[in-house]
Design an enzyme around this catalytic site. Structure first.
Site: not given
Length: 77
Positions: A14-16, A41
């Site tokens: 997931n981010c980042p 994501d």
């Protein structure tokens, strides 16, 4: 199909993290080389657009199939 020089798989991250891994991979490539990033994501679409606008790299292609996003980024000269 768009050609690329290297591919990284960030599915499940997931981010980042997808952008951070892509940034690291791009640092090791010569100017003009293309990197393909696979991600799951949904926020990565926005993240990679913003990343390319900020860094000057070109977002050559974006696609999605069965929940997997594919980004091809060309490293700036």
């Amino acid at each position: 199909m768009i050609s690329f020089d290297k591919e990284i798989d960030t599915r499940g991250l997931n981010c980042p993290l997808p952008v951070l891994r892509a940034n690291k991979a791009l640092r090791g490539l010569p100017a003009g080389a293309r990197l393909r990033v696979l991600a799951t994501d949904p926020a990565s679409v926005r993240d990679f657009r913003n990343y390319c606008e900020t860094t000057g790299h070109a977002l050559v292609a974006v696609s999605e199939a069965q929940g997997v996003y594919s980004f091809v980024i060309q490293k700036k000269a």
